[in-house]
Design a protein around this motif. Structure first.
Motif, mmCIF file in Angstrom:
data_model
loop_
_atom_site.group_PDB
_atom_site.id
_atom_site.type_symbol
_atom_site.label_atom_id
_atom_site.label_comp_id
_atom_site.label_asym_id
_atom_site.label_seq_id
_atom_site.Cartn_x
_atom_site.Cartn_y
_atom_site.Cartn_z
ATOM 1 N N ARG A 49 24.658 66.232 33.473
ATOM 2 C CA ARG A 49 24.045 67.211 32.578
ATOM 3 C C ARG A 49 22.567 66.879 32.406
ATOM 4 N NH1 ARG A 49 23.889 65.288 27.383
ATOM 5 N NH2 ARG A 49 24.970 63.319 27.150
ATOM 6 N N TRP A 50 21.791 67.850 31.954
ATOM 7 C CA TRP A 50 20.347 67.691 31.805
ATOM 8 C C TRP A 50 20.021 66.960 30.510
ATOM 9 C CZ3 TRP A 50 17.578 68.247 35.954
ATOM 10 C CH2 TRP A 50 18.017 69.093 36.964
ATOM 11 N N ILE A 51 19.125 65.967 30.617
ATOM 12 C CA ILE A 51 18.737 65.128 29.481
ATOM 13 C C ILE A 51 17.260 64.755 29.611
ATOM 14 C CG2 ILE A 51 21.056 64.123 29.210
ATOM 15 C CD1 ILE A 51 19.967 61.599 30.666
ATOM 16 N N LEU A 52 16.721 64.125 28.567
ATOM 17 C CA LEU A 52 15.414 63.469 28.658
ATOM 18 C C LEU A 52 15.646 62.061 29.196
ATOM 19 C CD1 LEU A 52 13.706 64.226 25.209
ATOM 20 C CD2 LEU A 52 13.431 65.453 27.371
ATOM 21 N N PRO A 53 14.666 61.488 29.886
ATOM 22 C CA PRO A 53 14.782 60.066 30.237
ATOM 23 C C PRO A 53 14.882 59.265 28.940
ATOM 24 C CG PRO A 53 12.968 61.103 31.423
ATOM 25 C CD PRO A 53 13.445 62.090 30.401
ATOM 26 N N LYS A 54 15.859 58.372 28.874
ATOM 27 C CA LYS A 54 16.042 57.588 27.645
ATOM 28 C C LYS A 54 16.811 56.320 27.957
ATOM 29 C CE LYS A 54 20.042 60.299 26.027
ATOM 30 N NZ LYS A 54 20.552 60.401 27.354
ATOM 31 N N ASP A 59 13.359 44.223 25.513
ATOM 32 C CA ASP A 59 12.739 43.025 24.949
ATOM 33 C C ASP A 59 11.301 42.882 25.434
ATOM 34 O OD1 ASP A 59 14.948 42.232 23.494
ATOM 35 O OD2 ASP A 59 15.707 40.875 25.047
ATOM 36 N N GLY A 60 10.404 42.612 24.505
ATOM 37 C CA GLY A 60 8.999 42.400 24.831
ATOM 38 C C GLY A 60 8.168 43.667 24.858
ATOM 39 N N LEU A 61 8.792 44.844 24.707
ATOM 40 C CA LEU A 61 8.052 46.107 24.701
ATOM 41 C C LEU A 61 8.226 46.801 23.366
ATOM 42 C CD1 LEU A 61 8.887 47.708 28.190
ATOM 43 C CD2 LEU A 61 6.910 46.307 27.564
ATOM 44 N N GLU A 62 7.157 47.410 22.883
ATOM 45 C CA GLU A 62 7.247 48.264 21.709
ATOM 46 C C GLU A 62 8.011 49.529 22.117
ATOM 47 O OE1 GLU A 62 6.162 47.515 18.603
ATOM 48 O OE2 GLU A 62 5.603 45.547 19.372
ATOM 49 N N ALA A 63 8.534 50.259 21.150
ATOM 50 C CA ALA A 63 9.340 51.456 21.434
ATOM 51 C C ALA A 63 8.624 52.464 22.345
ATOM 52 C CB ALA A 63 9.797 52.103 20.140
ATOM 53 N N PRO A 64 7.350 52.805 22.083
ATOM 54 C CA PRO A 64 6.685 53.772 22.975
ATOM 55 C C PRO A 64 6.579 53.255 24.413
ATOM 56 C CG PRO A 64 5.412 53.485 20.954
ATOM 57 C CD PRO A 64 6.491 52.449 20.949
ATOM 58 N N GLU A 65 6.312 51.966 24.560
ATOM 59 C CA GLU A 65 6.213 51.378 25.905
ATOM 60 C C GLU A 65 7.557 51.408 26.616
ATOM 61 O OE1 GLU A 65 4.864 47.636 24.457
ATOM 62 O OE2 GLU A 65 2.769 48.054 24.933
ATOM 63 N N ALA A 66 8.639 51.194 25.859
ATOM 64 C CA ALA A 66 9.980 51.255 26.437
ATOM 65 C C ALA A 66 10.288 52.683 26.899
ATOM 66 C CB ALA A 66 11.021 50.765 25.434
ATOM 67 N N ALA A 67 9.836 53.690 26.140
ATOM 68 C CA ALA A 67 10.022 55.083 26.546
ATOM 69 C C ALA A 67 9.273 55.350 27.849
ATOM 70 C CB ALA A 67 9.545 56.030 25.447
ATOM 71 N N MET A 68 8.067 54.797 27.976
ATOM 72 C CA MET A 68 7.291 54.957 29.217
ATOM 73 C C MET A 68 8.020 54.312 30.390
ATOM 74 S SD MET A 68 4.435 56.340 30.132
ATOM 75 C CE MET A 68 3.306 56.356 31.492
ATOM 76 N N GLN A 69 8.614 53.156 30.161
ATOM 77 C CA GLN A 69 9.381 52.462 31.209
ATOM 78 C C GLN A 69 10.578 53.312 31.639
ATOM 79 O OE1 GLN A 69 8.562 49.674 32.832
ATOM 80 N NE2 GLN A 69 10.417 49.770 34.084
ATOM 81 N N GLU A 70 11.269 53.920 30.674
ATOM 82 C CA GLU A 70 12.407 54.800 31.000
ATOM 83 C C GLU A 70 11.929 56.005 31.800
ATOM 84 O OE1 GLU A 70 15.553 54.094 30.721
ATOM 85 O OE2 GLU A 70 15.207 52.260 29.579
ATOM 86 N N ALA A 71 10.764 56.550 31.442
ATOM 87 C CA ALA A 71 10.208 57.692 32.178
ATOM 88 C C ALA A 71 9.956 57.307 33.634
ATOM 89 C CB ALA A 71 8.923 58.182 31.515
ATOM 90 N N TRP A 72 9.522 56.086 33.882
ATOM 91 C CA TRP A 72 9.312 55.611 35.250
ATOM 92 C C TRP A 72 10.649 55.441 35.975
ATOM 93 C CZ3 TRP A 72 7.514 55.176 39.751
ATOM 94 C CH2 TRP A 72 7.920 54.163 40.607
ATOM 95 N N GLU A 73 11.568 54.710 35.363
ATOM 96 C CA GLU A 73 12.829 54.378 36.027
ATOM 97 C C GLU A 73 13.690 55.607 36.309
ATOM 98 O OE1 GLU A 73 14.846 51.404 33.721
ATOM 99 O OE2 GLU A 73 13.217 49.951 33.951
ATOM 100 N N GLU A 74 13.771 56.532 35.349
ATOM 101 C CA GLU A 74 14.690 57.658 35.464
ATOM 102 C C GLU A 74 14.052 58.929 36.016
ATOM 103 O OE1 GLU A 74 16.826 58.285 31.810
ATOM 104 O OE2 GLU A 74 17.580 56.228 31.788
ATOM 105 N N ALA A 75 12.734 59.078 35.861
ATOM 106 C CA ALA A 75 12.086 60.332 36.279
ATOM 107 C C ALA A 75 10.926 60.132 37.240
ATOM 108 C CB ALA A 75 11.600 61.096 35.049
#
Length: 152
Positions: A49-54, A59-75
């Motif tokens: 199903r369609w989702i946002l990268p999440k 560990d070691g990343l602030e929440a916004p940085e972790a979201a950026m990492q998910e955007a790289w890995e998943e999208a």
């Protein structure tokens, strides 16, 4: 007496037994301006199903940085402008590998996409699609996420 018990149950006792939501970060990846603004959705690995990268905090990343990492890995968001102020949050029930379900609260961080990579860590496991935000709201299942997308 039953009204007093019901009030105590709903306001004091029940919340003590409710498990807290698990926390995730999500990336609302977007491009364009005005009527040309689009949102990038990806498919979930489990259900398609369609989702946002999440994903879970890293560990070691602030929440916004972790979201950026998910955007790289998943999208495959290779380059983008991250807004460290969250756009909002949405709740959903995550199906666990064990077969159980856990309540999750995902905080959403907007990322204006400047460049996508063709190859990225999960490129063989997901599809991605650019769609207008209103169309994206129709494609996702989570009601609170639908509202965020419509407001975006």
């Amino acid at each position: 007496m039953s009204t007093l018990f019901e009030k105590a149950w709903s306001e004091v006792i029940r919340p003590m037994f409710k498990r807290p939501d698990r926390v995730q970060v999500a990336a609302l990846c977007w491009r364009g301006e005005g009527a040309e603004k689009e949102v990038l959705l990806v498919t979930s690995r489990g259900t398609g199903r369609w989702i946002l990268p999440k994903g879970w905090p890293i560990d070691g990343l602030e929440a916004p940085e972790a979201a950026m990492q998910e955007a790289w890995e998943e999208a495959g968001v290779e380059k983008g402008k991250l807004d460290e102020e969250p756009l909002g949050e949405f709740r959903y029930d995550k199906e666990l590998d064990t077969g159980g379900v856990a309540p999750v609260s995902a905080t959403v961080y907007p990322i204006k996409v400047k460049r996508l990579a063709d190859q990225f860590p999960e490129s063989d496991q997901r599809r991605r699609k650019w769609v207008p935000a209103r169309k994206a709201a129709e494609m996702v299942r989570e009601r609170e996420l639908q509202q965020l997308l419509r407001a975006f």
